[in-house]
Design an enzyme around this catalytic site. Structure first.
Site, mmCIF file in Angstrom:
data_model
loop_
_atom_site.group_PDB
_atom_site.id
_atom_site.type_symbol
_atom_site.label_atom_id
_atom_site.label_comp_id
_atom_site.label_asym_id
_atom_site.label_seq_id
_atom_site.Cartn_x
_atom_site.Cartn_y
_atom_site.Cartn_z
ATOM 1 N N ARG A 27 0.816 -1.217 0.000
ATOM 2 C CA ARG A 27 0.000 0.000 0.000
ATOM 3 C C ARG A 27 0.850 1.268 0.000
ATOM 4 N NH1 ARG A 27 -5.315 -1.189 1.552
ATOM 5 N NH2 ARG A 27 -5.650 0.988 1.998
ATOM 6 N N TRP A 76 2.909 6.050 1.937
ATOM 7 C CA TRP A 76 3.058 6.557 0.578
ATOM 8 C C TRP A 76 2.913 8.069 0.705
ATOM 9 C CZ3 TRP A 76 0.220 9.366 -3.040
ATOM 10 C CH2 TRP A 76 0.665 9.289 -4.371
ATOM 11 N N ASN A 102 -3.955 7.394 7.332
ATOM 12 C CA ASN A 102 -4.007 7.100 5.897
ATOM 13 C C ASN A 102 -5.027 8.051 5.295
ATOM 14 O OD1 ASN A 102 -4.152 5.980 3.333
ATOM 15 N ND2 ASN A 102 -5.575 4.368 3.971
ATOM 16 N N GLY A 103 -4.623 8.773 4.239
ATOM 17 C CA GLY A 103 -5.546 9.699 3.589
ATOM 18 C C GLY A 103 -4.953 11.084 3.535
ATOM 19 N N LYS A 490 1.657 -1.872 -18.212
ATOM 20 C CA LYS A 490 2.535 -2.763 -17.451
ATOM 21 C C LYS A 490 4.001 -2.377 -17.670
ATOM 22 C CE LYS A 490 -0.011 -4.863 -15.001
ATOM 23 N NZ LYS A 490 -1.000 -3.947 -15.117
ATOM 24 N N HIS A 509 -3.585 7.833 -38.352
ATOM 25 C CA HIS A 509 -4.062 9.202 -38.100
ATOM 26 C C HIS A 509 -3.062 10.016 -37.281
ATOM 27 C CE1 HIS A 509 -7.929 8.200 -39.832
ATOM 28 N NE2 HIS A 509 -7.920 7.083 -39.134
#
Ligand code: M6R
Length: 617
Positions: A27, A76, A102-103, A490, A509
């Site tokens: 996470r 994170w 978290n947040g 990926k 195009h």
């Protein structure tokens, strides 16, 4: 983003917290930290920038006293860079209280200003929004002397998304958590209880879990769990049994979680289909409880992000063809900001592996407010998005730990296809025989996919040759187009190589200008069979780019000789009809990206800058 774990029980907090953080590290992996109250009632914290192992090594070198109460966090970064100071926990009440988060607390600057006005001597040691929360909860504790009440009084002042866990030296044996728009799940043990961002945090200790609803507060002790709303009113909770077993989230003998998870794709599809097809009839009993008829729906909107959104693109092709109903697919983060036209006859289907992606959650909440019907396709029990939806069709891919989504993608497509066949039956757009035939093709996929995975070594060799490649293009048409997009995603996220996926027909195009001598281009070639096959058109596209120097890496049906003269490499896949080919064609591209990243010495499971669960907008 950010993993959270809390524990109250016996004298082993440090081990439980580190074990939980190891399972939650997907996470976020910028920094990690823990806070523990020892038996003498002292609060100890340790936090370090870098991956969890840095913290583990630090604790090995300089142990802290163990205890029966603790919280742990893997980060994170949002506010402030990934360094020791910004790592969680943060302290309040003169170091007696520790808090993890978290947040994003959107009004943290305003709260900080107010705090400095009322307490000008306040010293901030980090750049985070979290520290402000720790300090104001600490001040509230000084007034109330009650941790649950202190947190409850403060959450009303916070804007944004948050899960907060807090403990205080003067209340040993207690952890209090609060959540709004970020996940929090309780694990029920014997003489011990747990909190986690998801069940992975504690599945090695208990299979009994309770999901905490929106705007709720939970207080755990070793023997008790109390859940209230933000006003302190008791709320009812639903206990569920965790379907995953702990070993499913272990790497086993594999070099990476991603390698393991790709190998589990056939099983992920098979388990998602299990019990849902009987004698050629598709039955999704999850939909039985809906208080409306799917026959009354006149439009579908599919919402997701990244890989999940690409599964939705495939769903559009299948559902429109089989159930003859218009389907739009939209990235969740774009949806609610453009005043979309939806009503009670619109079915909004969200698709999410984690069930926590904030962009998707907010889009679902918006759709509900606008009166739309909501269904989620999700891989994680107890997650927020299914809880916010009218119904959920779970994929049964098992825990997906690697940040790059692989087995969840094929399981999502399988679940969508089941739904498409079910809807076709409800709407009478396919005959029973047609549905049985398509369901049979779906059931054949796991076996077919096994044969594709046998080419792993050959694809690894190809990736090894291309280790210095600077850019790769991916082409596909119709159902091959989402596969091209997924192949490019990926490669970007794992190998940090510039990659683009194009609809093959679009090339002329504009993007064909990118083709120069030696440019590698993966092409997903449709089956040559069938009267409406786009095979001849894609072969023409291959010739056009080959004439301009492209190196062609074709994924084509076994025995399709027509691409051989033009392709530098052919990766064969078994014979399958158009809508089912993507489930066979995607694995080679996943393997290619993973092996190229590995050949470059990169961390396959935890690519830079990413987190698995994106719980901020
Ligand atoms: O948990 P979700 O399925 O909602 O996640 C959506 C995307 O963030 C996710 O698929 C992301 O694109 C992956 N890293 C792709 O491999």
């Amino acid at each position: 983003m950010c993993g959270i774990v809390g524990y109250v029980g016996t004298n082993k907090s440090v081990e439980v917290l580190l074990g939980g953080l190891r399972r939650l590290e997907y996470r976020g992996y910028d920094s990690a930290g823990i806070a523990v109250i020892d038996p003498a009632g002292e609060l100890h914290t340790r936090k370090r920038a870098g991956k969890l192992q840095v913290l583990v090594d630090d604790l090995d070198a300089r142990a802290i006293a163990n205890g029966s109460t603790g919280i742990g966090h893997t980060r994170w970064a949002t506010h402030g860079g990934p360094n020791d100071q910004n790592a969680h926990p943060h302290l309040g009440d003169d170091g007696k209280l520790a808090l993890i988060h978290n947040g994003i607390i959107e009004n943290f600057a305003e709260l900080k200003r107010e705090l400095l006005e009322s307490h000008p001597d306040t010293v901030f040691t980090s750049e985070t929004d979290t520290e402000v929360a720790a300090l104001i909860v600490g001040l509230e504790y000084q007034k109330t002397g009650n941790l649950q009440l202190a947190l409850r009084n403060i959450v009303a002042r916070l804007h944004g998304a948050f899960t907060l866990l807090v403990l205080h030296r003067d209340e040993p044996g207690v952890v209090v958590g609060a959540r709004r728009n970020s996940p929090l799940v309780i694990g029920l043990g014997h003489g011990e209880n747990f909190l986690g961002s998801d069940v992975a945090a504690f599945v090695e200790h208990t299979r009994r879990a309770v999901a905490i609803g929106q705007d709720q507060i939970v207080t755990i002790t070793a023997d008790d769990v109390v859940v209230t709303d933000f006003d302190g009113n008791a709320v009812e909770t639903d206990e569920f049994e965790i379907a995953w077993d702990a070993s499913a989230a272990e790497k086993g003998g594999w070099s990476s979680f991603m390698a393991k998870e790709i190998s589990e794709e056939p099983e992920a599809i098979a388990k998602t289909l299990l019990g849902r097809i009987h004698d050629g009839v598709v039955h999704l009993e999850e939909l039985d409880a809906l208080d409306y008829s799917l026959a009354d729906i006149d439009r579908i909107v599919i919402l997701g992000c990244g890989t999940a959104a690409y599964s939705g693109m495939l769903a559009k092709y299948a559902i429109e063809k089989w159930a003859r109903i218009p389907v739009d697919v939209e990235m969740s983060h774009e949806f609610r900001y453009r005043d979309p036209i939806i009503d009670a006859r619109t079915l909004v289907i969200s698709v999410s592996q984690s069930g926590e992606t904030m962009d998707t959650l907010r889009a679902v909440q918006y759709a509900k407010e606008e009166g739309a019907r909501t269904l989620s396709i999700c891989n994680t029990q107890g997650a927020t998005i299914p809880r916010e939806s009218d119904a959920v069709v779970y994929t049964h891919a098992g825990p997906e730990v690697a940040v790059a989504s692989t087995k969840a993608f094929v399981a999502q497509v399988a679940a969508f296809y089941l739904f498409g066949l079910h809807l076709a039956s409800v709407r009478g757009t396919l005959s029973a025989a047609e549905i049985a035939g398509l369901a049979g093709e779906l059931q054949a996929l796991p076996g077919q996919l096994e044969t594709v995975l046998e080419q792993h070594e050959a694809i690894k060799q190809l990736a090894g040759w291309m280790v210095d490649t600077r850019a790769v293009l991916f082409l596909g048409r119709h159902a091959g187009f989402p596969v091209a997009l997924e192949g490019a995603l990926k490669l970007k996220e794992l190998a940090y190589i510039h990659a683009e996926g194009f609809a093959a027909g679009e090339l002329k195009h504009g993007p064909i200008a990118l083709i120069e001598k030696g440019q590698p281009v993966f092409v997903v070639v449709p089956s040559p069979r069938g009267k409406d096959s786009l095979h001849p058109k894609v072969v023409s596209n291959i010739q056009e780019i080959r004439a301009r120097g492209a190196r062609i890496l074709a994924i084509a049906e076994q025995g399709d000789a027509s691409v051989l003269p033009y392709a530098d490499v052919v990766i064969p896949i078994p014979l399958a009809s158009t809508l089912f080919e993507p489930l066979l064609a995607v694995a080679p591209l996943q393997i290619f990206a993973m092996e190229l990243a590995a050949a470059k010495g990169l961390d396959v499971d935890q690519p830079r800058n990413l987190a698995k669960s994106v719980t901020v907008e």
